[in-house]
Motif scaffolding. Structure first.
Motif, short mmCIF file in Angstrom:
data_model
loop_
_atom_site.label_atom_id
_atom_site.label_comp_id
_atom_site.label_asym_id
_atom_site.label_seq_id
_atom_site.Cartn_x
_atom_site.Cartn_y
_atom_site.Cartn_z
N LEU A 181 81.44 14.92 -11.94
CA LEU A 181 81.96 13.59 -11.64
C LEU A 181 82.39 12.84 -12.90
O LEU A 181 83.47 12.24 -12.94
CB LEU A 181 80.92 12.77 -10.87
CG LEU A 181 80.57 13.27 -9.46
CD1 LEU A 181 79.45 12.43 -8.86
CD2 LEU A 181 81.79 13.25 -8.55
N ARG A 204 86.16 9.02 -7.81
CA ARG A 204 86.27 9.21 -9.25
C ARG A 204 87.70 9.53 -9.70
O ARG A 204 87.98 9.56 -10.89
CB ARG A 204 85.34 10.33 -9.71
CG ARG A 204 83.86 10.04 -9.56
CD ARG A 204 83.41 8.84 -10.40
NE ARG A 204 81.95 8.76 -10.46
CZ ARG A 204 81.22 9.04 -11.55
NH1 ARG A 204 81.81 9.40 -12.67
NH2 ARG A 204 79.90 8.93 -11.51
N SER A 261 86.17 11.44 -14.20
CA SER A 261 86.37 10.06 -14.66
C SER A 261 86.94 10.01 -16.07
O SER A 261 87.82 9.20 -16.38
CB SER A 261 85.06 9.27 -14.60
OG SER A 261 84.64 9.07 -13.27
#
Length: 316
Positions: free
Chosen positions: A180, A215, A184
């Motif tokens: 994740l 994200r 990002s």
């Protein structure tokens, strides 16, 4: 490479669901061509944006070169959506043969993974320099980042260097775990103008599809045996229906988790595809795994519970 020259549906802005397709076999290990046709239709009827064939889930490493080419030819000819063909190989010559052949058949692009012996950043970037020199920079491709299985760790700076050096790379298949923060970070670099645009589709069996779109992912490229759920989940995320998206994800999570077991995950996935009528047999070529009687009973139980919670997932 200019995106306007690319086949429709596969470019730096690609979004949606590209299921990773299984390769169906008969009980004696031959490619089941009738099931391959049925599976191709199954993914399209589920609403898939595209398809990815001859990946790890497709047991590509167990196929003869002639079989791989015929599978690509047959799926591409039958499909109404873009098809990405896995072309990874220890041999650059074999990689080029399959990739160029698939493009001549009408593939939208190819998927390439790093060779499992690569360890340093320089080795990784040099590998893809050679791969693209061999394939030609007119072949659009997807970079597969899958350290859990491939044992090659590609940091964000390494991915950025590959993307900047090779404009023919349209997409990152992101399946690092955890991933994740990686998504990002990539999206932040792009927003700051420090990294060119490219599509990000995520995998890991769908385990993190509850948060990956939030994200910045553009969709899913995974083999979960309910591609129709993946499509609906993608639609809910795009519509901003966060709670509904998470509710749908939660109903499928027990089966998604069960599919992710090391060693038997593919057996689970093929068994569910068989139960859903997408393929006739859940056979895997050796080396492969097989569900025990208890394992099948557990999957059947999960399917029955899923059907009760989500009528659209009910299996007769």
């Amino acid at each position: 490479m200019n995106d306007t020259s690319l086949p429709i549906g596969f470019n730096t802005q690609t979004k949606g669901v590209y299921p990773i397709a299984a390769t169906p076999f008969t009980a004696d290990g031959a490619v089941d061509w009738d099931s391959l046709d049925r599976l191709t239709d199954f993914y399209q009827e589920a609403g898939a944006t595209g398809m990815t064939i001859l990946g790890i889930l497709g047991e590509a490493q167990k196929l003869e070169p002639e079989e791989s080419r015929e599978i690509a030819r047959r799926v591409i000819a039958r499909s109404r959506v873009p098809v990405i063909v896995g072309a990874s190989s220890p041999s650059f010559a074999a990689m080029r043969s399959l990739a160029r052949g698939a493009m001549d058949m009408g593939a939208a692009g190819v998927m390439l993974a790093p060779a499992s012996n690569l360890r340093t950043d320089e080795q990784i970037t040099s590998y893809f320099d050679t791969a693209i020199e061999t394939l030609g920079d007119d072949v659009p491709w997807c970079l597969q980042d899958y350290p859990l299985t491939l044992t090659v760790v590609m940091s964000v700076p390494v991915i950025a260097k590959i993307m900047q050096a090779h404009p023919s790379c349209m997409m990152l298949k992101a399946e690092d775990w955890p991933g994740l923060e990686k998504i990002s970070t990539i999206r932040r670099l792009q927003a700051e103008g420090r990294l060119r645009p490219f599509s990000i589709l995520t995998a890991n069996g769908g385990l993190f599809l509850d948060f990956e779109p939030e994200r910045g992912s553009d969709g899913a490229m995974t083999g979960y045996a309910f591609p129709d759920m993946l499509v609906r989940l993608d639609q809910l995320h795009r519509a901003g229906e966060r709670d509904a998206a998470h509710d749908l994800f939660d109903t499928h999570l027990p089966l998604i988790r069960y599919e992710q077991q090391p060693g038997v995950g593919l057996a689970v996935r093929k068994y569910v595809l068989m139960r859903r009528g997408a393929i006739a047999c859940d056979f895997q070529r050796k080396p492969g795994s097989k569900l025990s009687a208890t394992g099948r009973e557990e999957v059947d139980y999960l399917l029955s519970r899923l059907g009760r919670k989500n009528p659209s997932a009910r299996i007769a």
